[in-house]
Design a protein around this motif. Structure first.
Motif, PDB file in Angstrom:
ATOM      1  N   GLU A 168       1.363  -1.403   0.327  1.00 15.93           N
ATOM      2  CA  GLU A 168      -0.125   0.155   0.057  1.00 15.93           C
ATOM      3  C   GLU A 168       0.883   1.294  -0.189  1.00 15.93           C
ATOM      4  OE1 GLU A 168      -2.953  -0.047   3.188  1.00 15.93           O
ATOM      5  OE2 GLU A 168      -3.704  -2.199   2.183  1.00 15.93           O
ATOM      6  N   PRO A 169       1.027   1.593  -1.302  1.00 13.63           N
ATOM      7  CA  PRO A 169       2.093   3.137  -1.306  1.00 13.63           C
ATOM      8  C   PRO A 169       1.565   4.584  -0.277  1.00 13.63           C
ATOM      9  CG  PRO A 169       1.684   2.105  -3.839  1.00 13.63           C
ATOM     10  CD  PRO A 169       0.706   1.318  -2.806  1.00 13.63           C
ATOM     11  N   GLN A 197       6.054   2.658  -7.643  1.00 17.50           N
ATOM     12  CA  GLN A 197       5.180   2.241  -7.292  1.00 17.50           C
ATOM     13  C   GLN A 197       4.426   3.314  -6.664  1.00 17.50           C
ATOM     14  OE1 GLN A 197       4.306  -1.584  -5.792  1.00 17.50           O
ATOM     15  NE2 GLN A 197       4.363  -2.252  -8.478  1.00 17.50           N
ATOM     16  N   VAL A 244      11.107  -0.836  -8.880  1.00 15.06           N
ATOM     17  CA  VAL A 244       9.426  -0.830  -9.429  1.00 15.06           C
ATOM     18  C   VAL A 244       8.744  -0.511  -7.717  1.00 15.06           C
ATOM     19  CG1 VAL A 244       7.401  -3.080  -9.306  1.00 15.06           C
ATOM     20  CG2 VAL A 244       9.701  -3.464 -10.740  1.00 15.06           C
ATOM     21  N   THR A 245       9.166  -0.972  -6.800  1.00 10.89           N
ATOM     22  CA  THR A 245       8.434  -0.646  -5.864  1.00 10.89           C
ATOM     23  C   THR A 245       8.494   0.908  -5.488  1.00 10.89           C
ATOM     24  OG1 THR A 245      10.292  -1.101  -4.188  1.00 10.89           O
ATOM     25  CG2 THR A 245       8.552  -2.966  -4.158  1.00 10.89           C
TER      26      THR A 245
END
Length: 263
Positions: free
Chosen positions: A125-126, A153, A149-150
């Motif tokens: 959950e960013p 996001q 990637v994270t």
């Protein structure tokens, strides 16, 4: 910040007559030196990382931790740990660890394109979570890709890595310290090992796990202290053998089981 000193493990071969007796002491001395340097030089970065993690904990989010190969131990160290923060989720997928095939895991961590598979099943959950990625060399594709990637996001990304090692790897591609928001340098030398026993042997005596785990636990402790200074009660697991541990820990597990699949 100045470039960290590089430990040269190619010099100082131990004398044959007392090499066995001296080897352990030499390793301990050099390890203590690297650890002292990392703790001294990285205090500000540990604090920055702790503030990121404290913000996640305050928002009732989760700190995700990932490392491939031996670095998966960082995720296990922080997870469900006596004296550790409760809001931690390890990213543990066996093919990228060691116990199902060490050689294969080394191949996989160098191949691009595995981040989606690795992160599947985790509900990031960013708006409130953060990620810690650990890679000593900082050059393998998988940890760099997970960080990229994270971060794309919207999750803040913390890295524990060796800048000196990353700069010594002669392979194209970005390095972990180049894609993370906060970088904690473990100050370990390229190749990791600290002691050369003989000229025709590779160095031995790795340091990155000992040093890195000290930095990891330091940032978790600081994050909890920041919460306390804000008037919040940090959620910390109690050792299972201490009085009242079952009741204490069950509350945290009940609150987090939906977010942390490994509980």
């Amino acid at each position: 910040m100045t470039e960290p000193p590089r430990t040269d493990t190619t010099e100082g071969t131990l004398p044959a007559e007392d090499g066995i007796r001296a080897a352990g002491a030499v390793y301990r001395d050099r390890l203590q030196s690297v650890l002292a340097t990392a703790l001294r030089e990285e205090g500000q970065n540990v604090r920055r990382a702790a503030e990121v993690v404290a913000t996640t904990f305050s928002a009732r989010g989760v700190l995700y931790i990932f490392g491939s190969g031996h670095s998966h131990m960082f995720a296990e160290e922080a997870f469900y740990r006596a004296g550790g923060a409760a809001r931690v989720c390890p990213v543990l997928k066996p093919p990228y660890m060691l116990h199902e095939g060490a050689v294969r895991s080394t191949v996989l961590e160098r191949e691009p394109g595995h981040a989606a598979d690795l992160l599947s099943g985790y509900r990031l959950e960013p708006e409130r979570d953060c990620v810690l990625v650990v890679s000593n060399s900082g050059a393998n594709a998988l940890p760099v890709e997970v960080a990229s990637v994270t971060r794309a996001q919207g999750l803040p990304v913390i890295a524990i890595t060796s800048r000196a090692y990353a700069q010594a790897v002669r392979r194209p591609g970005p390095r972990l310290h180049e894609v993370a928001d906060v970088v904690i340098d473990n100050h370990c030398p390229p190749g990791d090992a600290l002691v050369r026993l003989a000229d025709d042997l590779p160095p031995t005596g790795p340091a990155s796990t000992v040093v890195g785990l000290a930095l990891l636990n330091s940032l978790v402790v600081e994050a909890c202290a920041i919460q306390l200074a804000r008037g919040e009660r940090p959620e910390v697991f109690l050792s299972a053998n201490m009085p009242g541990a079952a009741e204490h820990n069950e509350k945290a597990v009940a609150a987090l089981s939906a977010r942390v699949p490994h509980l």
